[in-house]
Design a protein around this motif. Structure first.
Motif, short mmCIF file in Angstrom:
data_model
loop_
_atom_site.label_atom_id
_atom_site.label_comp_id
_atom_site.label_asym_id
_atom_site.label_seq_id
_atom_site.Cartn_x
_atom_site.Cartn_y
_atom_site.Cartn_z
N GLU A 58 29.62 46.44 39.23
CA GLU A 58 29.33 46.43 37.81
C GLU A 58 30.55 46.76 36.94
O GLU A 58 30.67 46.27 35.82
CB GLU A 58 28.20 47.40 37.49
N GLU A 59 31.46 47.58 37.44
CA GLU A 59 32.64 47.95 36.66
C GLU A 59 33.51 46.74 36.36
O GLU A 59 34.23 46.71 35.36
CB GLU A 59 33.45 48.99 37.42
N ARG A 60 33.44 45.76 37.22
CA ARG A 60 34.25 44.55 37.06
C ARG A 60 33.86 43.74 35.82
O ARG A 60 34.66 42.98 35.28
CB ARG A 60 34.10 43.71 38.33
N TYR A 61 32.61 43.91 35.39
CA TYR A 61 32.09 43.09 34.29
C TYR A 61 31.91 43.87 33.00
O TYR A 61 31.21 43.42 32.09
CB TYR A 61 30.76 42.46 34.71
N MET A 62 32.53 45.02 32.90
CA MET A 62 32.47 45.80 31.68
C MET A 62 33.51 45.30 30.68
O MET A 62 34.64 44.98 31.06
CB MET A 62 32.72 47.27 31.98
#
Length: 312
Positions: A58-62
């Motif tokens: 999820e951090e990749r798409y913040m």
């Protein structure tokens, strides 16, 4: 190779027709025109391993912190586009995953470019088009999106915008959204004793609605999708009012553990969602008091977030 006869295997296709999609397909103005088949929930694709993977990805798409800061200083235009996207997805009968994914694509595109295109609604429509292609068998058409925007742009412009979005995001479009976490969090609720199908369905519907509200609200822009999903489910559990304080505390601790955050942070975001919901309800009552006289009369002071009192 001899197969163990004690192992029970079934090759039957267990996909079932989605009644809601079938109903929507018969409703006036629905553009897909066909019902959808949904596979039954497979417990083997849930659990802590899957949640850990989603948390890692999820951090990749913040969006960037610079974009978040700029938007929160002047959130009106971004929220206007998000609300328009929600209306279009509802009118077109899109799958529940289309809207949060389209908003995620829009935020990531704006985060990369830091500039709004000449036709902002063309951008929002392009994100809906991509999200629909990723999540639906019968995706919403370009002509339908142009009509929803009252033909402020042509299909050729929408196709070009689609290519620009894909190029900017380098075709990395399968972003993680709160709706990706909700089934796994709900499975945890079921494991703890709330196995009633009707209750889980209600929790899922209310949690989806609260998560969609968060997608429209720029105050939640910097929150990880896992935290938004956990806080939305926590609010839905509170709002149903069928659990005591001890049970709610236990579920809150479990949700905080699942999304790897502090319990105080989860409670803070849950309170923020309830406050945003009260603001939304109050705004709706102020905008149409003549149409909602019954809602004003039946509103109970002190419990504005009782989920049973809200027409979703």
């Amino acid at each position: 190779m001899q197969m163990d006869k004690s192992v029970s295997l079934s090759l039957w296709c267990e996909e079932v027709e989605d009644e809601q999609s079938h109903t929507d397909a018969q409703a006036p103005g629905h553009t897909t025109g066909s019902s959808q088949l949904r596979a039954a929930w497979d417990p083997t694709v849930s659990g802590h391993r899957v949640i850990q993977r989603l948390l890692h990805v999820e951090e990749r798409y913040m969006p960037s912190m610079l974009y978040i800061t700029l938007i929160q200083r002047d959130p009106e235009r971004r929220e206007e586009l998000a609300k328009w996207a929600l209306e279009v997805c509802c009118e077109c009968g899109c799958d529940e995953a289309v809207f949060p994914l389209s908003v995620s694509l829009m935020d990531r595109f704006l985060s990369a470019s830091l500039s709004i295109p000449v036709s902002p609604y063309c951008l929002a429509a392009g994100c809906i088009l991509i999200a629909s292609k990723l999540t639906e068998c019968d995706n919403v058409t370009a002509d339908t999106l142009c009509a929803a925007a009252e033909y402020s742009f042509q299909t050729s412009s929408l196709r070009e915008m689609e290519r620009v979005i894909l190029a900017t995001l380098r075709w990395d479009t399968a972003a993680v959204t709160p709706q990706d976490f909700l089934p796994h969090f709900l499975a945890c609720v079921e494991e703890r004793g709330d196995s009633e199908g009707e209750l889980l369905s209600t929790l899922r519907r209310h949690s989806d609605t609260l998560a969609a509200m968060c997608a429209c609200d720029s105050r939640f822009l910097g929150a990880p999708p896992s935290l938004v999903a956990a806080a939305s489910l926590n609010c839905a559990l509170r709002g149903l009012g069928n659990k005591g304080p001890t049970q709610l505390a236990v579920m809150g601790e479990a949700l905080a553990e699942l999304c790897q955050t502090d319990l105080a942070v989860l409670q803070c975001y849950s309170d923020m969602i309830e406050y945003a919901l009260r603001q939304r309800l109050r705004s709706g009552l102020q905008q149409g008091p003549m149409e909602k006289d019954e809602e004003v009369e039946n509103e109970r002071p002190g419990t504005p977030t009782d989920m049973r009192e809200i027409d979703f």
